[in-house]
Each structure stands twice: as C-alpha cells, then as structure tokens.
Write an enzyme that holds these catalytic residues in place. Structure first.
Site, PDB file in Angstrom:
ATOM      1  N   SER A 194     -13.951 -16.156  11.461  1.00 39.78           N
ATOM      2  CA  SER A 194     -14.290 -14.849  12.049  1.00 39.78           C
ATOM      3  C   SER A 194     -13.725 -14.692  13.464  1.00 39.78           C
ATOM      4  O   SER A 194     -13.855 -15.578  14.306  1.00 39.78           O
ATOM      5  CB  SER A 194     -15.808 -14.667  12.098  1.00 39.78           C
ATOM      6  OG  SER A 194     -16.112 -13.477  12.807  1.00 39.78           O
ATOM      7  N   GLY A 225     -15.523  -2.146  -2.058  1.00 40.65           N
ATOM      8  CA  GLY A 225     -16.479  -1.936  -0.971  1.00 40.65           C
ATOM      9  C   GLY A 225     -15.845  -1.370   0.284  1.00 40.65           C
ATOM     10  O   GLY A 225     -16.425  -0.493   0.938  1.00 40.65           O
ATOM     11  N   THR A 259     -20.873 -10.081   7.962  1.00 35.68           N
ATOM     12  CA  THR A 259     -19.641 -10.100   7.185  1.00 35.68           C
ATOM     13  C   THR A 259     -19.905 -10.726   5.822  1.00 35.68           C
ATOM     14  O   THR A 259     -21.048 -11.009   5.459  1.00 35.68           O
ATOM     15  CB  THR A 259     -18.504 -10.785   8.004  1.00 35.68           C
ATOM     16  OG1 THR A 259     -17.286 -10.623   7.288  1.00 35.68           O
ATOM     17  CG2 THR A 259     -18.754 -12.262   8.247  1.00 35.68           C
ATOM     18  N   THR A 276      -8.711  -0.169 -11.970  1.00 34.92           N
ATOM     19  CA  THR A 276      -9.792   0.192 -12.898  1.00 34.92           C
ATOM     20  C   THR A 276     -10.172   1.635 -12.589  1.00 34.92           C
ATOM     21  O   THR A 276     -10.939   1.908 -11.655  1.00 34.92           O
ATOM     22  CB  THR A 276     -11.012  -0.736 -12.704  1.00 34.92           C
ATOM     23  OG1 THR A 276     -10.536  -2.088 -12.699  1.00 34.92           O
ATOM     24  CG2 THR A 276     -12.042  -0.546 -13.789  1.00 34.92           C
ATOM     25  N   GLY A 326      -7.292   1.661  -4.195  1.00 34.19           N
ATOM     26  CA  GLY A 326      -8.432   0.757  -4.295  1.00 34.19           C
ATOM     27  C   GLY A 326      -9.728   1.542  -4.371  1.00 34.19           C
ATOM     28  O   GLY A 326      -9.780   2.709  -3.945  1.00 34.19           O
ATOM     29  N   LYS A 329     -23.077  -8.083   3.366  1.00 33.46           N
ATOM     30  CA  LYS A 329     -23.166  -6.675   3.778  1.00 33.46           C
ATOM     31  C   LYS A 329     -24.181  -5.884   2.940  1.00 33.46           C
ATOM     32  O   LYS A 329     -24.814  -4.960   3.444  1.00 33.46           O
ATOM     33  CB  LYS A 329     -21.787  -6.015   3.720  1.00 33.46           C
ATOM     34  CG  LYS A 329     -20.850  -6.528   4.824  1.00 33.46           C
ATOM     35  CD  LYS A 329     -19.541  -5.758   4.852  1.00 33.46           C
ATOM     36  CE  LYS A 329     -18.601  -6.333   5.898  1.00 33.46           C
ATOM     37  NZ  LYS A 329     -17.344  -5.591   6.006  1.00 33.46           N
ATOM     38  N   MET A 382      -5.076  -2.324   4.926  1.00 33.90           N
ATOM     39  CA  MET A 382      -6.317  -2.748   5.584  1.00 33.90           C
ATOM     40  C   MET A 382      -6.363  -4.256   5.799  1.00 33.90           C
ATOM     41  O   MET A 382      -7.077  -4.741   6.665  1.00 33.90           O
ATOM     42  CB  MET A 382      -7.523  -2.267   4.779  1.00 33.90           C
ATOM     43  CG  MET A 382      -7.734  -0.778   4.970  1.00 33.90           C
ATOM     44  SD  MET A 382      -8.908  -0.018   3.855  1.00 33.90           S
ATOM     45  CE  MET A 382     -10.350  -0.958   4.159  1.00 33.90           C
ATOM     46  N   ASN A 392     -22.524  -3.473   8.300  1.00 32.26           N
ATOM     47  CA  ASN A 392     -21.847  -4.547   9.046  1.00 32.26           C
ATOM     48  C   ASN A 392     -22.383  -4.686  10.467  1.00 32.26           C
ATOM     49  O   ASN A 392     -21.945  -5.560  11.214  1.00 32.26           O
ATOM     50  CB  ASN A 392     -20.321  -4.354   9.070  1.00 32.26           C
ATOM     51  CG  ASN A 392     -19.883  -3.297  10.072  1.00 32.26           C
ATOM     52  OD1 ASN A 392     -20.671  -2.430  10.461  1.00 32.26           O
ATOM     53  ND2 ASN A 392     -18.645  -3.359  10.507  1.00 32.26           N
TER      54      ASN A 392
HETATM   55  P1  NDP Z   1     -13.334  -5.510  -3.227  1.00 27.79           P
HETATM   56  O1  NDP Z   1     -13.310  -6.811  -3.927  1.00 27.79           O
HETATM   57  O2  NDP Z   1     -14.632  -4.772  -3.106  1.00 27.79           O
HETATM   58  O3  NDP Z   1     -12.299  -4.501  -3.955  1.00 27.79           O
HETATM   59  C1  NDP Z   1     -11.014  -4.937  -4.289  1.00 27.79           C
HETATM   60  C2  NDP Z   1     -10.150  -3.748  -4.698  1.00 27.79           C
HETATM   61  O4  NDP Z   1      -8.807  -4.221  -4.812  1.00 27.79           O
HETATM   62  C3  NDP Z   1     -10.516  -3.146  -6.048  1.00 27.79           C
HETATM   63  O5  NDP Z   1     -10.260  -1.764  -5.998  1.00 27.79           O
HETATM   64  C4  NDP Z   1      -9.536  -3.861  -6.998  1.00 27.79           C
HETATM   65  O6  NDP Z   1      -9.241  -3.115  -8.166  1.00 27.79           O
HETATM   66  C5  NDP Z   1      -8.317  -3.912  -6.134  1.00 27.79           C
HETATM   67  N1  NDP Z   1      -7.344  -4.970  -6.506  1.00 27.79           N
HETATM   68  C6  NDP Z   1      -7.490  -6.304  -6.365  1.00 27.79           C
HETATM   69  N2  NDP Z   1      -6.373  -6.937  -6.763  1.00 27.79           N
HETATM   70  C7  NDP Z   1      -5.499  -5.990  -7.153  1.00 27.79           C
HETATM   71  C8  NDP Z   1      -4.169  -6.009  -7.666  1.00 27.79           C
HETATM   72  N3  NDP Z   1      -3.521  -7.166  -7.855  1.00 27.79           N
HETATM   73  N4  NDP Z   1      -3.570  -4.832  -7.962  1.00 27.79           N
HETATM   74  C9  NDP Z   1      -4.215  -3.655  -7.769  1.00 27.79           C
HETATM   75  N5  NDP Z   1      -5.484  -3.569  -7.294  1.00 27.79           N
HETATM   76  C10 NDP Z   1      -6.118  -4.721  -6.989  1.00 27.79           C
HETATM   77  O7  NDP Z   1     -12.671  -5.796  -1.790  1.00 27.79           O
HETATM   78  P2  NDP Z   1     -12.966  -5.013  -0.424  1.00 27.79           P
HETATM   79  O8  NDP Z   1     -13.002  -3.570  -0.738  1.00 27.79           O
HETATM   80  O9  NDP Z   1     -14.122  -5.625   0.265  1.00 27.79           O
HETATM   81  O10 NDP Z   1     -11.667  -5.384   0.476  1.00 27.79           O
HETATM   82  C11 NDP Z   1     -10.406  -4.776   0.242  1.00 27.79           C
HETATM   83  C12 NDP Z   1      -9.430  -5.143   1.344  1.00 27.79           C
HETATM   84  O11 NDP Z   1      -9.815  -4.582   2.590  1.00 27.79           O
HETATM   85  C13 NDP Z   1      -9.272  -6.651   1.580  1.00 27.79           C
HETATM   86  O12 NDP Z   1      -7.892  -6.940   1.692  1.00 27.79           O
HETATM   87  C14 NDP Z   1      -9.943  -6.882   2.913  1.00 27.79           C
HETATM   88  O13 NDP Z   1      -9.346  -7.957   3.619  1.00 27.79           O
HETATM   89  C15 NDP Z   1      -9.694  -5.551   3.611  1.00 27.79           C
HETATM   90  N6  NDP Z   1     -10.644  -5.267   4.683  1.00 27.79           N
HETATM   91  C16 NDP Z   1     -10.178  -5.230   5.962  1.00 27.79           C
HETATM   92  C17 NDP Z   1     -11.025  -4.977   7.022  1.00 27.79           C
HETATM   93  C18 NDP Z   1     -10.476  -4.968   8.420  1.00 27.79           C
HETATM   94  O14 NDP Z   1     -11.272  -4.915   9.384  1.00 27.79           O
HETATM   95  N7  NDP Z   1      -9.179  -4.971   8.614  1.00 27.79           N
HETATM   96  C19 NDP Z   1     -12.467  -4.710   6.810  1.00 27.79           C
HETATM   97  C20 NDP Z   1     -12.860  -4.748   5.416  1.00 27.79           C
HETATM   98  C21 NDP Z   1     -11.965  -5.028   4.407  1.00 27.79           C
HETATM   99  P3  NDP Z   1     -10.205  -3.198  -9.465  1.00 27.79           P
HETATM  100  O15 NDP Z   1     -11.348  -2.291  -9.179  1.00 27.79           O
HETATM  101  O16 NDP Z   1      -9.349  -2.726 -10.567  1.00 27.79           O
HETATM  102  O17 NDP Z   1     -10.616  -4.645  -9.592  1.00 27.79           O
END
Ligand code: NDP
Length: 276
Positions: free
Chosen positions: A18, A134, A65, A157, A131, A69, A219, A90
């Site tokens: 972190s 969350g 984190t 999905t 995406g 959450k 992100m 958060n």
């Molecule tokens: P989740 O696990 O809740 O969601 C993941 C998402 O990514 C889903 O929509 C999933 O699709 C999709 N996904 C995963 N792999 C693939 C792939 N190979 N091809 C296409 N779609 C894919 O994750 P979070 O929402 O918590 O996090 C998402 C991103 O945001 C992460 O990279 C995280 O590091 C980043 N983040 C950055 C922050 C920052 O402060 N910079 C803060 C919070 C998050 P499906 O529904 O089909 O499975």
C-alpha cells in the site's frame, strides 16, 4: 508513538504494497498537520473487531483497501450517497456525533485526476467505460456528475454491464453492451476499469473506438505502459494516462474529509512515478 497525535490508518490484507502511508505522510507535511498514519494487515475474519478497536482507541479515520471495502460498507453507522451508489467504502471517519461514516473517494479521485491534473473535460463528452466490477461501480456517480453527453458500459460478461447500468437509470441513461455490440462507434474518453492489465491482458476492444482526439485512461498503474495504453497509443491515441493519479487523488480526498484541508497532488504523482 506520541499519543497526543491524531491517528489514522489503512486496513487491508495484504497491506505491504500500500502506498497510502507515503501519500498521507506527504499530505500531512505539505499542509503542516500533526498526525500519525499507519498500515495494518487485518486478518480476513477480524475486520469488524479491528475497526471497532481502532475507533474505541480514539483513532480518527481509516482507509480501507482489498478485501475489506464491502465489510467497511456494512460496518459504517451511516453512508454517504456516493458510498451507497458504489456499494463499497474506502474511507471511514467520525462525524460531530461520533457516528462512523462510510465514504468512497475512488470515483471522485479519478474525476479529479482527469479534470484537474490531466485537464481533460468530461462535460458533453462521449465516454466509454470498459469493465463492470467494483471499481467501475464506484466511478459512475462522480462521472455522471460531470454532465457527459453519453456513457457506454462495455463488459466481457455483458449481463453485469446491463445490471449496473440499470442501477443508475434513475440518474443517467447508461448504455450497456458487449464488445461486439460497440460497432464502429468512437468515443472522446475511454476508461479501462477492468483488471485485464494486471494479468498482461487486453480487453477485446475494436480500434474504431479511438478517434483522432480520444483520451485513454487505465485505472491500473505500473512502471511500464499498461497493455491497454500501449494498444491505445498504437492506434493513434495521443493523450493517455494510467491510474497513479487516481490513487493519489483518492487519498487527497480522504485527507480532505478528515482534515478539512486539501493537499496538492501533481508533485506527489511525479515523485511516486520515479519510485514505482
Ligand atoms: P473486479 O474484480 O471487481 O472487476 C474486474 C473487471 O475486469 C470485470 O469487469 C471483469 O469482467 C473485467 N476483466 C478481467 N479480466 C478481463 C479480461 N482479460 N478481459 C476483459 N475484461 C476483463 O476488479 P475492480 O473493479 O476492483 O478493479 C478493476 C481495476 O481497477 C484493477 O486493475 C484495479 O487495479 C483498478 N483500480 C485502481 C484504483 C486506483 O486508485 N488507481 C482504485 C481501484 C481499482 P467480467 O465481469 O467479465 O469478469
């Protein structure tokens, strides 16, 4: 530790990675606030106990984190509107009556990075968000607050994108579709909110989503260009950014909630970039 100092912390598991202690130390120095900010690795079954103990011992605020959450969402005595919409918390803080309030600063952090640091306007723009997990849930309300022209949500999905768009239908008509359903439409702002970059993968976006003035934001952040941003540049996108600024700006917003003073973020983003 000096017991007279105001205490804050971040809870997670794992927590060693972190950057929050670095952020809040820098914010406190810049704004001349006397406070202590620590990180705590909390056993996955003991979040409630740990949070209760922290506040019982006069802790003033927590960042939360992965993976807590949703636990923090359920733990808070009251939730802000953006935390309710995000379904996740958060940031925890005490109000004047010592109620523990749950907030979510991830979305406003992203919006502030985009509009204040990168100087990309979201107003009247066609926005594509990739995406439906969350993190995307947390950014939708702050994005809608910027008065975009349209928001399209695309997800592997597709039913998750459809159901998320329906949750926001009372405030904005979000269009949900599959990757193939994007057709030839192009967008002004494209946000990768998937976790695909974490595994070196690329969401299957057609290059037609990018036009000559598109801006692309991932992100996720990393030392190297993420696969999504590499793809964006290869397809002619001139303005790209990863999520390091989002991270710093969500921290700045938590700091503002706790201390009522807003730290600056641009220099800190540059400093962190050098030590990634
Ligand atoms: P989740 O696990 O809740 O969601 C993941 C998402 O990514 C889903 O929509 C999933 O699709 C999709 N996904 C995963 N792999 C693939 C792939 N190979 N091809 C296409 N779609 C894919 O994750 P979070 O929402 O918590 O996090 C998402 C991103 O945001 C992460 O990279 C995280 O590091 C980043 N983040 C950055 C922050 C920052 O402060 N910079 C803060 C919070 C998050 P499906 O529904 O089909 O499975």
């Amino acid at each position: 530790m000096n017991n007279s100092m105001d205490r804050y912390a971040v809870f997670g598991n794992p927590i060693a990675h972190s950057k929050s202690p670095i952020l809040h130390k820098a914010f406190a120095e810049e704004t001349h606030q006397r406070l202590v900010y620590t990180s705590q690795c909390v056993d996955v079954s003991l979040f409630i106990d740990a949070a209760n103990t922290f506040f019982a011992n006069e802790g003033l605020g927590l960042n939360i984190t992965v993976p807590f959450k949703t636990d923090a969402f359920n733990f808070a005595n009251k939730l802000t509107s953006r935390a309710k919409r995000a379904g996740a918390v958060n940031t925890l803080f005490l109000d004047d009556n010592k109620n523990i309030i749950g907030d979510n600063t991830d979305g406003v952090g992203l919006v502030n990075d985009i509009t204040e640091n990168l100087l990309w306007s979201l107003k009247d723009k066609d926005i594509l968000i990739v995406g439906a997990g969350g993190a995307v849930r947390g950014i939708l309300e702050p994005f809608i607050g910027q008065h975009p022209k349209s928001i399209t949500l695309v997800n592997r999905t597709v039913k998750k994108a459809v159901s998320l768009s329906q949750e926001f239908s009372d405030i904005f008509p979000i269009e949900a579709c599959s990757f193939s359903g994007l057709g030839n439409k192009s967008f002004d702002i494209i946000i990768n909110g998937t976790s695909a970059s974490l595994t070196g993968d690329l969401p299957p976006l057609p290059s037609s989503v990018i036009h000559s003035d598109s801006n692309c934001y991932d992100m996720m952040y990393s030392k190297e260009l993420t696969p999504f941003l590499k793809w964006a540049q290869q397809n002619g996108c001139k303005n790209t950014s990863d999520g390091l600024g989002m991270l710093v700006c969500q921290g700045a917003e938590s700091f503002f909630i706790w201390r009522k003073i807003k730290p600056s973020t641009t220099e800190l983003i540059k400093k962190l970039r050098k030590i990634l």
